[in-house]
Design a protein around this motif. Structure first.
Motif, short mmCIF file in Angstrom:
data_model
loop_
_atom_site.label_atom_id
_atom_site.label_comp_id
_atom_site.label_asym_id
_atom_site.label_seq_id
_atom_site.Cartn_x
_atom_site.Cartn_y
_atom_site.Cartn_z
N LEU A 112 -8.31 5.46 -0.74
CA LEU A 112 -8.02 5.65 -2.16
C LEU A 112 -8.70 4.56 -2.97
O LEU A 112 -8.65 3.38 -2.61
CB LEU A 112 -6.51 5.61 -2.41
CG LEU A 112 -5.69 6.69 -1.72
CD1 LEU A 112 -4.21 6.49 -2.00
CD2 LEU A 112 -6.13 8.07 -2.18
N LEU A 152 -2.99 12.62 -1.26
CA LEU A 152 -2.63 11.21 -1.24
C LEU A 152 -2.81 10.56 -2.60
O LEU A 152 -2.08 9.63 -2.95
CB LEU A 152 -3.46 10.45 -0.20
CG LEU A 152 -3.18 10.81 1.24
CD1 LEU A 152 -4.15 10.11 2.17
CD2 LEU A 152 -1.74 10.46 1.61
N ALA A 153 -3.77 11.02 -3.38
CA ALA A 153 -4.07 10.42 -4.67
C ALA A 153 -3.18 10.94 -5.80
O ALA A 153 -3.11 10.35 -6.86
CB ALA A 153 -5.53 10.66 -5.04
N GLN A 193 -1.59 1.74 6.18
CA GLN A 193 -1.71 0.89 5.02
C GLN A 193 -2.00 -0.52 5.48
O GLN A 193 -1.34 -1.04 6.38
CB GLN A 193 -0.42 0.90 4.18
CG GLN A 193 -0.40 2.04 3.19
CD GLN A 193 0.73 1.91 2.21
OE1 GLN A 193 1.88 2.10 2.59
NE2 GLN A 193 0.41 1.58 0.98
N GLU A 219 -3.95 -1.13 0.81
CA GLU A 219 -5.03 -0.15 0.87
C GLU A 219 -4.77 0.85 2.00
O GLU A 219 -4.20 0.51 3.02
CB GLU A 219 -6.39 -0.85 1.07
CG GLU A 219 -6.62 -1.45 2.42
CD GLU A 219 -5.98 -2.83 2.65
OE1 GLU A 219 -6.22 -3.40 3.71
OE2 GLU A 219 -5.22 -3.31 1.80
N VAL A 220 -5.18 2.08 1.76
CA VAL A 220 -5.00 3.13 2.75
C VAL A 220 -6.26 3.24 3.59
O VAL A 220 -7.38 3.30 3.06
CB VAL A 220 -4.69 4.49 2.07
CG1 VAL A 220 -4.58 5.60 3.11
CG2 VAL A 220 -3.40 4.39 1.26
N GLN A 249 -3.54 4.65 -9.08
CA GLN A 249 -2.20 4.08 -8.91
C GLN A 249 -1.46 5.00 -7.93
O GLN A 249 -1.15 6.13 -8.25
CB GLN A 249 -1.46 4.04 -10.25
CG GLN A 249 -0.06 3.48 -10.17
CD GLN A 249 -0.05 2.02 -9.72
OE1 GLN A 249 -0.92 1.25 -10.06
NE2 GLN A 249 0.94 1.66 -8.94
N PRO A 250 -1.21 4.53 -6.70
CA PRO A 250 -0.59 5.41 -5.71
C PRO A 250 0.85 5.76 -6.06
O PRO A 250 1.56 4.99 -6.71
CB PRO A 250 -0.66 4.60 -4.41
CG PRO A 250 -0.82 3.20 -4.83
CD PRO A 250 -1.47 3.20 -6.18
N SER A 251 1.25 6.91 -5.61
CA SER A 251 2.61 7.37 -5.80
C SER A 251 3.57 6.49 -5.01
O SER A 251 3.22 6.01 -3.92
CB SER A 251 2.71 8.82 -5.31
OG SER A 251 4.06 9.19 -5.14
N LEU A 254 3.80 7.45 -1.39
CA LEU A 254 2.66 7.32 -0.50
C LEU A 254 3.03 7.00 0.95
O LEU A 254 2.54 7.68 1.86
CB LEU A 254 1.67 6.26 -1.03
CG LEU A 254 0.41 6.08 -0.19
CD1 LEU A 254 -0.41 7.36 -0.13
CD2 LEU A 254 -0.42 4.94 -0.74
#
Length: 128
Positions: free
Chosen positions: A57, A125-126, A85, A90-91, A62-64, A67
């Protein structure tokens, strides 16, 4: 596993390969119309190959808060590769392959599977 064997296999799969270090390769799709990938690395050691797409990502996303749960749900259904993660949030999408009896078809499956998983699951994911 030697780096030159891995390089040859990647070129056979129509990827461009650049050295990132003595045992690390950076992989780029060479196919016409191939969609962009995040940085794709393969690290070679005597007993393992580590394939990694990172970060999956963009830092602009801005990740949920969901996530971590989403990563677990996807990992349950994925073969060979897994999302994780990193310590900075970071993913990463990665796979580890034992080199003892690794052959081209198995390597090709894992290499292509990472790309397919990235494209298939990225929007999920985004999403917020």
């Amino acid at each position: 596993m030697d780096v030159e064997t891995v390089r040859g296999w990647l070129e056979r799969l129509d990827y461009e390969v650049k050295d990132e270090g003595p045992k690390t390769l950076r992989v780029f799709p060479r196919r016409p119309g191939a969609e962009a990938l995040p940085p794709y690395f393969i690290q070679c050691s005597e007993h393992w190959l580590m394939l990694s797409l990172l970060p999956v990502l963009s830092s602009r996303i801005q990740p949920s808060p969901e996530l971590p749960r989403r990563l677990l749900l996807l990992n349950r259904d994925m073969r060979i590769a897994k999302f994780a993660q990193g310590s900075g949030g970071e993913v990463v999408l990665c796979a580890e392959l034992p080199t003892e009896s690794l052959d081209f078809p198995e390597f090709a499956d894992a290499t292509e599977r990472l790309v397919k998983y990235f494209h298939h699951y990225h929007d999920y994911l985004a999403s917020p």
